[in-house]
Scaffold this motif. Structure first.
Motif, PDB file in Angstrom:
ATOM      1  N   LYS A   1       2.695  16.237   5.439  1.00  0.00           N
ATOM      2  CA  LYS A   1       1.457  16.204   4.658  1.00  0.00           C
ATOM      3  C   LYS A   1       0.606  14.999   5.045  1.00  0.00           C
ATOM      4  O   LYS A   1       1.030  14.173   5.854  1.00  0.00           O
ATOM      5  CB  LYS A   1       1.782  16.190   3.178  1.00  0.00           C
ATOM      6  N   THR A   2      -0.555  14.907   4.432  1.00  0.00           N
ATOM      7  CA  THR A   2      -1.435  13.762   4.669  1.00  0.00           C
ATOM      8  C   THR A   2      -0.774  12.523   4.077  1.00  0.00           C
ATOM      9  O   THR A   2      -0.162  12.595   3.014  1.00  0.00           O
ATOM     10  CB  THR A   2      -2.778  13.964   3.938  1.00  0.00           C
ATOM     11  N   GLU A   3      -0.905  11.391   4.763  1.00  0.00           N
ATOM     12  CA  GLU A   3      -0.332  10.157   4.214  1.00  0.00           C
ATOM     13  C   GLU A   3      -1.462   9.253   3.731  1.00  0.00           C
ATOM     14  O   GLU A   3      -2.430   9.021   4.449  1.00  0.00           O
ATOM     15  CB  GLU A   3       0.499   9.451   5.295  1.00  0.00           C
ATOM     16  N   TYR A   4      -1.333   8.742   2.525  1.00  0.00           N
ATOM     17  CA  TYR A   4      -2.341   7.831   1.969  1.00  0.00           C
ATOM     18  C   TYR A   4      -1.743   6.436   1.894  1.00  0.00           C
ATOM     19  O   TYR A   4      -0.719   6.223   1.245  1.00  0.00           O
ATOM     20  CB  TYR A   4      -2.792   8.299   0.583  1.00  0.00           C
ATOM     21  N   ILE A   5      -2.378   5.511   2.604  1.00  0.00           N
ATOM     22  CA  ILE A   5      -1.916   4.125   2.585  1.00  0.00           C
ATOM     23  C   ILE A   5      -2.868   3.406   1.638  1.00  0.00           C
ATOM     24  O   ILE A   5      -3.919   2.931   2.044  1.00  0.00           O
ATOM     25  CB  ILE A   5      -1.948   3.536   4.010  1.00  0.00           C
ATOM     26  N   SER A   6      -2.544   3.429   0.342  1.00  0.00           N
ATOM     27  CA  SER A   6      -3.538   2.900  -0.592  1.00  0.00           C
ATOM     28  C   SER A   6      -2.996   1.668  -1.291  1.00  0.00           C
ATOM     29  O   SER A   6      -1.851   1.640  -1.722  1.00  0.00           O
ATOM     30  CB  SER A   6      -3.985   3.992  -1.555  1.00  0.00           C
TER      31      SER A   6
ATOM     32  N   GLU B   1       0.818  -1.217   0.000  1.00  0.00           N
ATOM     33  CA  GLU B   1       0.000   0.000   0.000  1.00  0.00           C
ATOM     34  C   GLU B   1       0.849   1.263   0.000  1.00  0.00           C
ATOM     35  O   GLU B   1       0.622   2.183   0.790  1.00  0.00           O
ATOM     36  CB  GLU B   1      -0.954   0.002   1.207  1.00  0.00           C
ATOM     37  N   ALA B   2       1.844   1.290  -0.886  1.00  0.00           N
ATOM     38  CA  ALA B   2       2.768   2.430  -0.884  1.00  0.00           C
ATOM     39  C   ALA B   2       2.112   3.696  -1.428  1.00  0.00           C
ATOM     40  O   ALA B   2       2.594   4.795  -1.173  1.00  0.00           O
ATOM     41  CB  ALA B   2       4.008   2.085  -1.706  1.00  0.00           C
ATOM     42  N   GLY B   3       1.015   3.544  -2.203  1.00  0.00           N
ATOM     43  CA  GLY B   3       0.357   4.724  -2.776  1.00  0.00           C
ATOM     44  C   GLY B   3       0.765   4.899  -4.223  1.00  0.00           C
ATOM     45  O   GLY B   3       1.160   3.944  -4.883  1.00  0.00           O
TER      46      GLY B   3
ATOM     47  N   ILE C   1      -4.600   8.123   6.001  1.00  0.00           N
ATOM     48  CA  ILE C   1      -5.864   7.588   5.494  1.00  0.00           C
ATOM     49  C   ILE C   1      -5.589   6.316   4.687  1.00  0.00           C
ATOM     50  O   ILE C   1      -4.843   6.345   3.709  1.00  0.00           O
ATOM     51  CB  ILE C   1      -6.600   8.633   4.627  1.00  0.00           C
ATOM     52  N   GLY C   2      -6.176   5.215   5.131  1.00  0.00           N
ATOM     53  CA  GLY C   2      -6.024   3.942   4.423  1.00  0.00           C
ATOM     54  C   GLY C   2      -7.117   3.820   3.365  1.00  0.00           C
ATOM     55  O   GLY C   2      -8.287   4.079   3.643  1.00  0.00           O
TER      56      GLY C   2
END
Ligand code: SF4
Length: 651
Positions: free
Chosen positions: A551-556, A250-252, A586-587
């Motif tokens: 910043k915001t981190e996105y775990i997508s 989930e590196a984004g 945010i995942g």
């Protein structure tokens, strides 16, 4: 902890001489892995496995891009069965790429797939266990009963793999450890390692060795520690040296995904660990392949690097993050200051107010004010180019020493000196001086002088091809000499593409930061892309190593055949609404496989729960179920508001 080099070296062959860890060769169709084979590159399809032609065509695109193994999800028997159709069509079209079935929860699908494809991946966290998120107090006897139950469920698959010559990956995921492992070892690298070892013991008892192991996490720090610990435990436990499959889950996407992957994967490759790479990006799978090759190809000729002195005592704990203790100089080092970013403008013809725009400082002429963004660098290195305008209040200027001497105004203006000038005892700034050193310069007289000068920050450089290891070695000299001067990691790059620059810098600097080394980043680059990108790369490396959040981190997740919505589009929608929420994690997961566990690392989660339906999480808790996709992003924003984590966006 025992820091003798003999005990710590067990996680790699050498901490100073590049040397790839020797693993056993695993046979996967016609493309063996491990042993003397090159580092293999692989990826995973994102199309529904029941779409035979779609899967075949995507696989072909991946192979054309250089993918050496292709993984396809098989959530149930029908998908496992369809792997035969996909394989048949691929072979008919002349593609012999080994296929890997990805299994979670369904041993019967694994047993079928193992008769069809060249390799099966099982997740030890959910192969034989259903998660109830319970903390269970096991006795030795009840724990053993659980292990016996796993053995009964897992052994049939091993026997099928043996019979059909199928390889296996035991793929632990930080986000989906079993309740049993969590109860005994917690949510830790040790828990991840033990989770794989339980399955490996069963494989070895059956004399099955055609196995690869992975320890993935969306947090590069956890991932690196888990792989290191795995190698140590394999050696210690007398297991075979199995090949390692490296990946950050989930590196984004975009540069965030690339930098996060490089920090995790690159750090391990530097120490000679890793036999195959999968870069997980929320993009088309073929986009992952060149990233993996760029990471791997740096090591083709690495072994010929300049010699680095051996290590006698290793003062770094490679299994646990601890920041090196330093004293504070202005806003660098000490207990409280996050690592600093120094931007290099010294190559410019002239430096004007507009030059700072790309470094996160926006000057408003009518208001005569500077607007400072979250990615505003802390210092600018100007070399010998003079800055003749009022600089923003949060910025410091660094000049070459001779230029600094000519400056009358010395407020927030500091010199960069070489070691000899420093040791000659010339005039210094009372506040802060940057002294540039390489490994050859760190000697007793420098250390002695540093003891009496508490306003020095070292800027460490290297021209060694194995530069990370040399800079780590330099740091050990400083630590062993009990020197607490803060250290800025400087690296110079020439003639790289933007992506190469991001991946190289993330590996070189990220590997040190993950071990708690370094109080700042100083990237200098010629012909590698714009200054803005370089500045953001520095901040993104700090974010990926979790040493400075800007910043915001996105775990997508990268998406696969299980995905229940368009991940790329949804990630973009969520990003547009939330990218000003600095520090929030945010995942965004296509399905529940890694969902709840991965939420342990995220503040809020957006997870596909059925066609057109989304479940929202606050931490690990489900808080809204079955929301129609069209409303889910709004609901996520509402949820963030309700929990007091929302801030209005500044215009
Ligand atoms: S979390 Fe994403 S990549 Fe993982 S199985 Fe679910 S949809 Fe596939």
């Amino acid at each position: 902890m025992n820091n003798s080099i003999a005990s710590l070296k067990q996680y790699c062959n050498s901490l100073v001489q590049y040397n790839r860890r020797k693993t056993i060769e695993v046979k996967i169709g016609d493309v063996p892995m491990g042993g003397n084979n090159p580092i293999r590159v692989q990826s995973m399809t994102t199309i529904d496995t029941m779409d035979t032609i779609g899967s075949v065509e995507q696989t072909i695109r991946m192979v054309e891009a250089g993918c050496e193994y292709v993984r396809i999800t098989a959530p149930s028997l029908k998908e496992a069965q369809n792997l035969a159709e996909i394989k048949k069509e691929l072979r008919k079209r002349g593609y012999n790429v080994p296929l890997v079935a990805d299994i979670h929860f369904t041993p019967n699908a694994a047993e079928l797939a193992a008769r069809i494809v060249e390799k099966v991946r099982v997740n030890p966290g959910n192969y034989a266990d259903k998660k109830r998120f319970e903390n269970i107090d096991y006795t030795e006897a009840s724990y053993q009963t659980e292990l016996d139950r796993i053995r009964d469920k897992f052994t049939p698959l091993i026997k099928i793999c043996k019979e059909h010559g199928t390889a296996m990956r035991i793929g632990t995921n930080h986000g989906s450890l079993s309740d049993r492992i969590m109860s005994r070892y917690g949510d830790s690298p040790l828990g991840m390692v033990e989770s794989a070892l339980e399955f490996l013991r069963i494989c070895e008892d059956e004399q099955f060795y055609n196995t690869v192991v992975s320890m993935k996490s969306s947090n590069p720090q956890v991932m690196v520690q888990a792989y290191r610990l795995l190698v140590q435990k394999l050696d210690e436990g007398g297991f075979k040296p199995y090949p390692l499959h490296l990946g950050v889950t989930e590196a984004g996407d975009g540069e965030d995904g690339r930098i996060k992957s490089a920090v995790g994967i690159g750090t391990l490759l530097e120490d000679g660990l890793g036999d195959t790479i999968r870069v997980s990006l929320t993009e088309e799978p073929e986009a992952e392949v060149p990233v993996a090759y760029t990471l791997a190809k740096r090591y083709d000729k690495r072994a010929n690097h300049k010699n680095i002195p051996e290590i006698k005592h290793y003062a770094i704990n490679p299994f646990e993050y601890t920041r090196r203790v330093t004293h504070e100089v202005v806003n660098i080092g000490g207990e409280h200051w996050v690592p600093r970013v120094i931007a290099d403008l010294s190559q410019r013809e002239a430096i004007t107010q507009a030059s700072l725009f790309s470094l996160g400082y926006h000057y408003s002429v009518p208001l005569d004010k500077w607007n400072i963004t979250d990615m505003a660098c802390d210092y600018v290195y100007a070399g010998n180019k003079l800055i003749d305008f009022a600089i923003p209040g949060t910025l410091g200027i660094i000049y070459d020493y001779t230029t600094w001497l000519t400056q009358n105004e010395k407020d927030r203006v500091y010199p960069l000196l070489d070691v000899n000038t420093f040791l000659e005892g010339k005039q210094l700034s009372n506040a802060l001086n940057f002294v540039q050193v390489s490994i050859e310069n760190v000697n007793a007289s420098l250390i002695e002088t540093l003891r009496t000068n508490k306003n020095i920050v070292l800027v460490i450089t290297t021209d060694n091809e194995h530069g990370m290891a040399e800079q780590r070695r330099l740091m050990l000299n400083i630590i062993d000499a009990d020197c607490s001067a803060p250290v800025i990691i400087r690296r110079n790059y020439v003639d790289l593409s933007q992506e190469e620059l991001q991946l190289h810098a993330a590996t070189d600097v990220g590997a040190l930061l993950l071990d708690g080394l370094g109080d700042g980043i100083f990237l200098s680059a010629i012909n590698c892309g714009p200054e803005k990108m370089l500045n953001e790369t520095a901040f993104n490396i700090l974010q990926a190593t979790r040493t400075r959040i800007s910043k915001t981190e996105y775990i997508s997740c990268p998406s696969c055949g299980r995905t229940l919505f368009d991940l790329q589009e949804t990630t973009n929608k969520i990003r547009v609404r939330t990218n000003h929420l600095k520090g929030l994690k945010i995942g965004i997961m296509g399905c529940i496989v890694n969902g709840p566990g991965e939420m342990a690392d995220a503040d809020y989660g957006y997870v596909g729960s059925g066609p057109g339906r989304i479940t929202l999480y606050k931490g690990k808790e489900v808080v809204r179920r079955n929301i129609p996709t069209e409303k889910a992003v709004d609901e996520l924003v509402n949820l963030i508001r309700e929990h007091g984590d929302w801030v209005e966006q500044e215009n």
